[in-house]
Scaffold this motif. Sequence first.
Motif, short mmCIF file in Angstrom:
data_model
loop_
_atom_site.label_atom_id
_atom_site.label_comp_id
_atom_site.label_asym_id
_atom_site.label_seq_id
_atom_site.Cartn_x
_atom_site.Cartn_y
_atom_site.Cartn_z
N LYS A 119 0.82 -1.21 0.00
CA LYS A 119 0.00 0.00 0.00
C LYS A 119 0.86 1.26 0.00
O LYS A 119 2.00 1.25 0.45
CB LYS A 119 -0.89 0.02 1.25
N ARG A 120 0.26 2.35 -0.48
CA ARG A 120 0.89 3.65 -0.33
C ARG A 120 0.52 4.17 1.06
O ARG A 120 -0.66 4.23 1.41
CB ARG A 120 0.42 4.61 -1.40
N ILE A 121 1.52 4.53 1.85
CA ILE A 121 1.31 4.90 3.24
C ILE A 121 1.81 6.33 3.48
O ILE A 121 2.91 6.69 3.05
CB ILE A 121 2.03 3.91 4.18
N VAL A 122 1.00 7.11 4.17
CA VAL A 122 1.36 8.47 4.57
C VAL A 122 1.48 8.50 6.09
O VAL A 122 0.58 8.03 6.79
CB VAL A 122 0.31 9.49 4.11
N PHE A 123 2.59 9.02 6.59
CA PHE A 123 2.79 9.14 8.03
C PHE A 123 2.54 10.59 8.45
O PHE A 123 3.11 11.51 7.86
CB PHE A 123 4.22 8.73 8.41
N VAL A 124 1.70 10.78 9.43
CA VAL A 124 1.37 12.12 9.93
C VAL A 124 1.79 12.23 11.39
O VAL A 124 1.36 11.44 12.22
CB VAL A 124 -0.14 12.40 9.82
N PHE A 199 9.42 22.93 4.08
CA PHE A 199 8.92 23.79 5.16
C PHE A 199 7.84 24.70 4.60
O PHE A 199 8.06 25.43 3.64
CB PHE A 199 10.07 24.63 5.75
N TYR A 200 6.65 24.65 5.21
CA TYR A 200 5.53 25.45 4.72
C TYR A 200 5.31 26.71 5.55
O TYR A 200 5.20 27.80 5.00
CB TYR A 200 4.25 24.61 4.70
N SER A 201 5.22 26.56 6.87
CA SER A 201 4.95 27.75 7.67
C SER A 201 5.24 27.49 9.14
O SER A 201 5.22 26.35 9.61
CB SER A 201 3.48 28.19 7.52
N TYR A 202 5.52 28.58 9.85
CA TYR A 202 5.56 28.57 11.31
C TYR A 202 4.74 29.76 11.77
O TYR A 202 4.93 30.88 11.30
CB TYR A 202 6.99 28.69 11.85
N GLN A 203 3.81 29.51 12.68
CA GLN A 203 2.93 30.56 13.20
C GLN A 203 2.90 30.51 14.72
O GLN A 203 3.05 29.44 15.32
CB GLN A 203 1.50 30.38 12.65
N LEU A 204 2.67 31.66 15.32
CA LEU A 204 2.52 31.76 16.77
C LEU A 204 1.22 32.51 17.05
O LEU A 204 1.23 33.69 17.41
CB LEU A 204 3.73 32.48 17.38
N PRO A 205 0.08 31.83 16.86
CA PRO A 205 -1.20 32.53 16.97
C PRO A 205 -1.59 32.87 18.40
O PRO A 205 -2.37 33.77 18.63
CB PRO A 205 -2.19 31.52 16.36
N THR A 206 -1.04 32.14 19.35
CA THR A 206 -1.38 32.35 20.76
C THR A 206 -0.20 31.89 21.60
O THR A 206 0.94 32.17 21.26
CB THR A 206 -2.70 31.63 21.10
N TYR A 207 -0.43 31.15 22.67
CA TYR A 207 0.66 30.78 23.58
C TYR A 207 1.48 29.59 23.08
O TYR A 207 2.50 29.26 23.67
CB TYR A 207 0.11 30.49 24.97
N TYR A 208 1.06 28.93 22.02
CA TYR A 208 1.80 27.78 21.50
C TYR A 208 2.17 27.98 20.04
O TYR A 208 1.47 28.66 19.29
CB TYR A 208 1.01 26.47 21.67
N GLY A 209 3.28 27.36 19.64
CA GLY A 209 3.75 27.46 18.27
C GLY A 209 3.15 26.39 17.38
O GLY A 209 2.85 25.29 17.85
N MET A 210 2.98 26.72 16.10
CA MET A 210 2.43 25.78 15.14
C MET A 210 3.32 25.76 13.91
O MET A 210 3.65 26.81 13.35
CB MET A 210 1.00 26.16 14.75
N LEU A 211 3.72 24.57 13.50
CA LEU A 211 4.60 24.40 12.35
C LEU A 211 3.95 23.43 11.38
O LEU A 211 3.37 22.42 11.79
CB LEU A 211 5.96 23.88 12.81
N CYS A 212 4.05 23.76 10.09
CA CYS A 212 3.54 22.86 9.06
C CYS A 212 4.67 22.54 8.09
O CYS A 212 5.32 23.44 7.56
CB CYS A 212 2.37 23.50 8.32
N ALA A 213 4.92 21.26 7.90
CA ALA A 213 6.00 20.82 7.01
C ALA A 213 5.63 19.50 6.37
O ALA A 213 4.75 18.78 6.85
CB ALA A 213 7.31 20.67 7.79
N GLY A 214 6.29 19.19 5.28
CA GLY A 214 6.07 17.92 4.62
C GLY A 214 7.40 17.27 4.27
O GLY A 214 8.43 17.95 4.16
N PHE A 215 7.38 15.96 4.16
CA PHE A 215 8.57 15.20 3.78
C PHE A 215 8.18 14.28 2.64
O PHE A 215 7.34 13.41 2.80
CB PHE A 215 9.12 14.40 4.97
#
Length: 221
Positions: A119-124, A199-215
């Motif tokens: 199968k084609r498998i995506v890891f998140v 690397f797609y984005s890094y945001q700090l909308p509130t008290y925690y950081g959020m990062l979006c990336a793909g491999f």
Amino acid sequence: MRLLGKIGVVIAENSSGRLLESRREVSFKAHCDVKFARKLLRRASSAALPVVGANYGTAEGPSSEMPMDWGTLVPLWFFLKENRLKSEIVIVTPSREIPLARNFYFGKVLGDLAESDAKRIVFVASADQAHAHRKDGPYGFSPMATVYDRLVVEAVRRNQLKSILDFSPRLVREAKPDSLWQMAMLAGVLERVETKSMFYSYQLPTYYGMLCAGFERSSES
């Protein structure tokens, strides 16, 4: 789901979740790939890793249904429901009580198994970054939050995610991330599958950081 000192592999036949936020409801239900999950459980057990199979409700059938937490529901809602894909899922929960390297090694076991599967498998890897960016947040403020997130961003940009295994216990303790253990598993997968980081984005909308990336597999890029 938190299992003290154990990596959890969900072996329920179904999983579903519901999230109500700002008067908007998000819900999703999926079938689980029990065959792959049980194979992963056996491989990890044979590698002497502290794993346990987790189910909820009946042993099998429609009532064998593991509730999704927000960390599972949100990405799957975007990846599968919004794109109208009907993929089976496997849910894994890391452990914070075992050495980080054991989560990393589990990722390598998973990577090997995925490579041998037809199968084609995506890891998140789903989790927020440091939670101590603001004094008025529930976890308070620490300058280590900025340091932690910066190091993670650099690791992704350099395509050297394995470097997170060298983070000091003090840094992790003070930055208060949720992401380290999931990313350790991802780093293990990447040891077995040659990829290119995006690397797609890094945001700090509130008290925690959020990062979006793909491999993405180097052979497919």
